[in-house]
Design a protein around this motif. Structure first.
Motif, mmCIF file in Angstrom:
data_model
loop_
_atom_site.group_PDB
_atom_site.id
_atom_site.type_symbol
_atom_site.label_atom_id
_atom_site.label_comp_id
_atom_site.label_asym_id
_atom_site.label_seq_id
_atom_site.Cartn_x
_atom_site.Cartn_y
_atom_site.Cartn_z
ATOM 1 N N VAL A 10 0.857 -1.183 0.000
ATOM 2 C CA VAL A 10 0.000 0.000 0.000
ATOM 3 C C VAL A 10 0.896 1.237 0.000
ATOM 4 O O VAL A 10 1.685 1.435 0.930
ATOM 5 N N LEU A 11 0.776 2.064 -1.029
ATOM 6 C CA LEU A 11 1.503 3.330 -1.101
ATOM 7 C C LEU A 11 0.471 4.440 -1.223
ATOM 8 O O LEU A 11 -0.332 4.453 -2.170
ATOM 9 N N ALA A 12 0.465 5.362 -0.260
ATOM 10 C CA ALA A 12 -0.579 6.374 -0.183
ATOM 11 C C ALA A 12 0.017 7.744 0.105
ATOM 12 O O ALA A 12 0.992 7.864 0.847
ATOM 13 N N THR A 13 -0.589 8.771 -0.476
ATOM 14 C CA THR A 13 -0.120 10.135 -0.263
ATOM 15 C C THR A 13 -1.292 11.103 -0.242
ATOM 16 O O THR A 13 -2.274 10.916 -0.967
ATOM 17 N N LYS A 14 -1.203 12.112 0.623
ATOM 18 C CA LYS A 14 -2.170 13.208 0.693
ATOM 19 C C LYS A 14 -1.406 14.526 0.662
ATOM 20 O O LYS A 14 -0.277 14.595 1.143
ATOM 21 N N GLY A 15 -2.038 15.567 0.135
ATOM 22 C CA GLY A 15 -1.400 16.877 0.153
ATOM 23 C C GLY A 15 -1.935 17.789 -0.927
ATOM 24 O O GLY A 15 -2.987 17.527 -1.521
ATOM 25 N N CYS A 16 -1.195 18.863 -1.185
ATOM 26 C CA CYS A 16 -1.551 19.818 -2.227
ATOM 27 C C CYS A 16 -0.992 19.366 -3.566
ATOM 28 O O CYS A 16 0.031 18.687 -3.631
ATOM 29 N N THR A 17 -1.659 19.754 -4.635
ATOM 30 C CA THR A 17 -1.141 19.528 -5.970
ATOM 31 C C THR A 17 -1.585 20.670 -6.875
ATOM 32 O O THR A 17 -2.702 21.167 -6.755
ATOM 33 N N SER A 18 -0.700 21.081 -7.752
ATOM 34 C CA SER A 18 -1.014 22.179 -8.666
ATOM 35 C C SER A 18 -1.414 21.680 -10.045
ATOM 36 O O SER A 18 -1.802 22.465 -10.903
ATOM 37 N N ASP A 19 -1.305 20.371 -10.267
ATOM 38 C CA ASP A 19 -1.649 19.792 -11.567
ATOM 39 C C ASP A 19 -2.941 19.004 -11.458
ATOM 40 O O ASP A 19 -3.282 18.479 -10.401
ATOM 41 N N GLY A 20 -3.640 18.888 -12.609
ATOM 42 C CA GLY A 20 -4.837 18.064 -12.653
ATOM 43 C C GLY A 20 -6.112 18.868 -12.545
ATOM 44 O O GLY A 20 -6.110 20.103 -12.499
ATOM 45 N N THR A 21 -7.227 18.164 -12.511
ATOM 46 C CA THR A 21 -8.545 18.773 -12.400
ATOM 47 C C THR A 21 -9.345 18.026 -11.331
ATOM 48 O O THR A 21 -9.013 16.902 -10.953
ATOM 49 N N GLN A 22 -10.404 18.659 -10.867
ATOM 50 C CA GLN A 22 -11.224 18.059 -9.823
ATOM 51 C C GLN A 22 -11.896 16.794 -10.357
ATOM 52 O O GLN A 22 -12.685 16.830 -11.303
ATOM 53 N N ALA A 23 -11.555 15.653 -9.770
ATOM 54 C CA ALA A 23 -12.099 14.376 -10.245
ATOM 55 C C ALA A 23 -11.751 13.280 -9.258
ATOM 56 O O ALA A 23 -10.857 13.427 -8.420
ATOM 57 N N VAL A 24 -12.463 12.156 -9.371
ATOM 58 C CA VAL A 24 -12.169 10.948 -8.606
ATOM 59 C C VAL A 24 -11.948 9.824 -9.612
ATOM 60 O O VAL A 24 -12.770 9.612 -10.513
ATOM 61 N N THR A 25 -10.834 9.101 -9.482
ATOM 62 C CA THR A 25 -10.479 8.047 -10.433
ATOM 63 C C THR A 25 -10.153 6.763 -9.691
ATOM 64 O O THR A 25 -9.379 6.777 -8.733
ATOM 65 N N TYR A 26 -10.746 5.659 -10.143
ATOM 66 C CA TYR A 26 -10.464 4.336 -9.584
ATOM 67 C C TYR A 26 -10.166 3.404 -10.760
ATOM 68 O O TYR A 26 -10.974 3.276 -11.680
ATOM 69 N N VAL A 27 -8.997 2.757 -10.736
ATOM 70 C CA VAL A 27 -8.586 1.901 -11.853
ATOM 71 C C VAL A 27 -8.096 0.565 -11.312
ATOM 72 O O VAL A 27 -7.285 0.528 -10.380
ATOM 73 N N GLN A 28 -8.569 -0.517 -11.901
ATOM 74 C CA GLN A 28 -8.025 -1.838 -11.615
ATOM 75 C C GLN A 28 -7.121 -2.200 -12.799
ATOM 76 O O GLN A 28 -7.579 -2.612 -13.854
ATOM 77 N N HIS A 29 -5.818 -2.027 -12.609
ATOM 78 C CA HIS A 29 -4.860 -2.179 -13.700
ATOM 79 C C HIS A 29 -4.673 -3.644 -14.080
ATOM 80 O O HIS A 29 -4.676 -3.988 -15.258
ATOM 81 N N SER A 30 -4.455 -4.505 -13.114
ATOM 82 C CA SER A 30 -4.335 -5.944 -13.375
ATOM 83 C C SER A 30 -5.321 -6.671 -12.472
ATOM 84 O O SER A 30 -5.176 -6.672 -11.255
ATOM 85 N N PRO A 31 -6.341 -7.276 -13.051
ATOM 86 C CA PRO A 31 -7.400 -7.906 -12.263
ATOM 87 C C PRO A 31 -7.023 -9.314 -11.856
ATOM 88 O O PRO A 31 -6.063 -9.897 -12.372
ATOM 89 N N PRO A 32 -7.779 -9.902 -10.913
ATOM 90 C CA PRO A 32 -7.562 -11.295 -10.564
ATOM 91 C C PRO A 32 -7.969 -12.186 -11.751
ATOM 92 O O PRO A 32 -8.696 -11.736 -12.636
ATOM 93 N N PRO A 33 -7.491 -13.418 -11.796
ATOM 94 C CA PRO A 33 -6.673 -14.083 -10.773
ATOM 95 C C PRO A 33 -5.208 -13.686 -10.866
ATOM 96 O O PRO A 33 -4.765 -13.106 -11.847
ATOM 97 N N GLY A 34 -4.466 -14.024 -9.805
ATOM 98 C CA GLY A 34 -3.045 -13.691 -9.765
ATOM 99 C C GLY A 34 -2.806 -12.334 -9.141
ATOM 100 O O GLY A 34 -3.554 -11.883 -8.269
ATOM 101 N N ILE A 35 -1.753 -11.640 -9.580
ATOM 102 C CA ILE A 35 -1.397 -10.329 -9.042
ATOM 103 C C ILE A 35 -2.520 -9.341 -9.331
ATOM 104 O O ILE A 35 -3.039 -9.266 -10.443
ATOM 105 N N ILE A 36 -2.893 -8.563 -8.312
ATOM 106 C CA ILE A 36 -3.953 -7.557 -8.445
ATOM 107 C C ILE A 36 -3.349 -6.182 -8.189
ATOM 108 O O ILE A 36 -2.670 -5.968 -7.186
ATOM 109 N N THR A 37 -3.594 -5.252 -9.100
ATOM 110 C CA THR A 37 -3.085 -3.890 -8.968
ATOM 111 C C THR A 37 -4.239 -2.898 -9.098
ATOM 112 O O THR A 37 -4.971 -2.933 -10.097
ATOM 113 N N VAL A 38 -4.386 -2.035 -8.095
ATOM 114 C CA VAL A 38 -5.495 -1.074 -8.047
ATOM 115 C C VAL A 38 -4.940 0.303 -7.698
ATOM 116 O O VAL A 38 -4.027 0.417 -6.872
#
Length: 248
Positions: A75-103
């Motif tokens: 688990v790698l997590a970060t909170k703080g200020c950012t000057s790049d991007g736009t107001q949005a919420v994004t959730y991505v499952q990059h590699s799904p089960p079975p096997g290694i799972i990346t979210v």
């Protein structure tokens, strides 16, 4: 000072009040966490007592990368200020089960202390991912892969039976930088994705930049049969048969 001058000054001050409020700094929760967990949905705590003031035009952000291999989850997590991007919420499952799972998960918002998510209850659903990962391999030619996930380097990587529908052994590293994080994840395990594609082409997660490196290109691996012999790909078997015919 005359009455009209005082009224004029008061009028100008009233006009300036919204402007002064608009340039006040946005305040955001600030924090960084990197860990290896067995059950991040119930153990991981994303709260922080730190805060920071942002520059004008910035957003509050909270961003997360989770990688599960075997029974462990990075688990790698970060909170703080950012000057790049736009107001949005994004959730991505990059590699799904079975096997290694990346979210990954990212939220950008523009209200003070709006980056206030406390846990991963809605983001990590072990009841969905674990059942798929536990499905036995019933193909008759089981695949075994060294399996681990670690910050830095895996000290051990036991060879585990892969679930059904996985196609190869993965071995690689994710180099993560930005958002106060500068870490390397070593990952090994069974996967249902091809090649060095654990991140599915995504290289940024909020302020984090992710570089995927596979020192040895992941390929479909020979499968071990029950008696310990090795099942070879058809092309290799045909080559051996051809050589035998030529030597006769």
């Amino acid at each position: 000072m005359g009455t009209r001058a005082v009224q004029c000054l008061l009028f100008l001050l009233l006009l300036g009040a919204p402007f002064l409020a608009s340039v006040q700094n946005l305040k955001c929760h600030k924090g960084v966490s990197t860990s290896i967990e067995k059950d991040p949905s119930s153990v991981f705590n994303w709260t922080t007592e730190e805060a920071e003031s942002c520059e004008s035009g910035s957003f509050c952000q909270e961003s997360l990368l989770m990688v599960k291999a075997g029974t462990k989850t990075a688990v790698l997590a970060t909170k703080g200020c950012t000057s790049d991007g736009t107001q949005a919420v994004t959730y991505v499952q990059h590699s799904p089960p079975p096997g290694i799972i990346t979210v990954s998960y990212t939220s950008y918002c523009d209200d003070s202390f709006c980056n206030n998510r406390k846990d991963l209850q809605e983001l990590w659903r072990p009841e969905e991912t674990q059942e798929a990962s536990r499905a036995p391999n019933t193909s008759g030619v089981p695949l075994y892969c060294p399996t681990c996930v670690a910050l830095g380097t895996c000290l051990t990587a036991p060879s585990l039976l892969c679930p059904n529908d996985t196609i190869q052994c993965y071995e690689g590293k994710l180099q993560i930088s930005g958002g106060g994080i500068d870490s390397v994840l070593e990952i090994k395990g069974c996967t249902s994705v091809t090649g060095c594609g654990l991140m599915a082409g995504f290289f940024t997660i909020g302020p984090m930049w992710v570089k995927e490196v596979c020192p040895h290109q992941s390929l479909p691996q020979p499968r071990k049969v029950e008696n310990g012999a090795t099942w070879l790909p058809v092309s290799v078997w045909r080559l051996g048969l051809l050589l035998l015919l030529l030597l006769q």
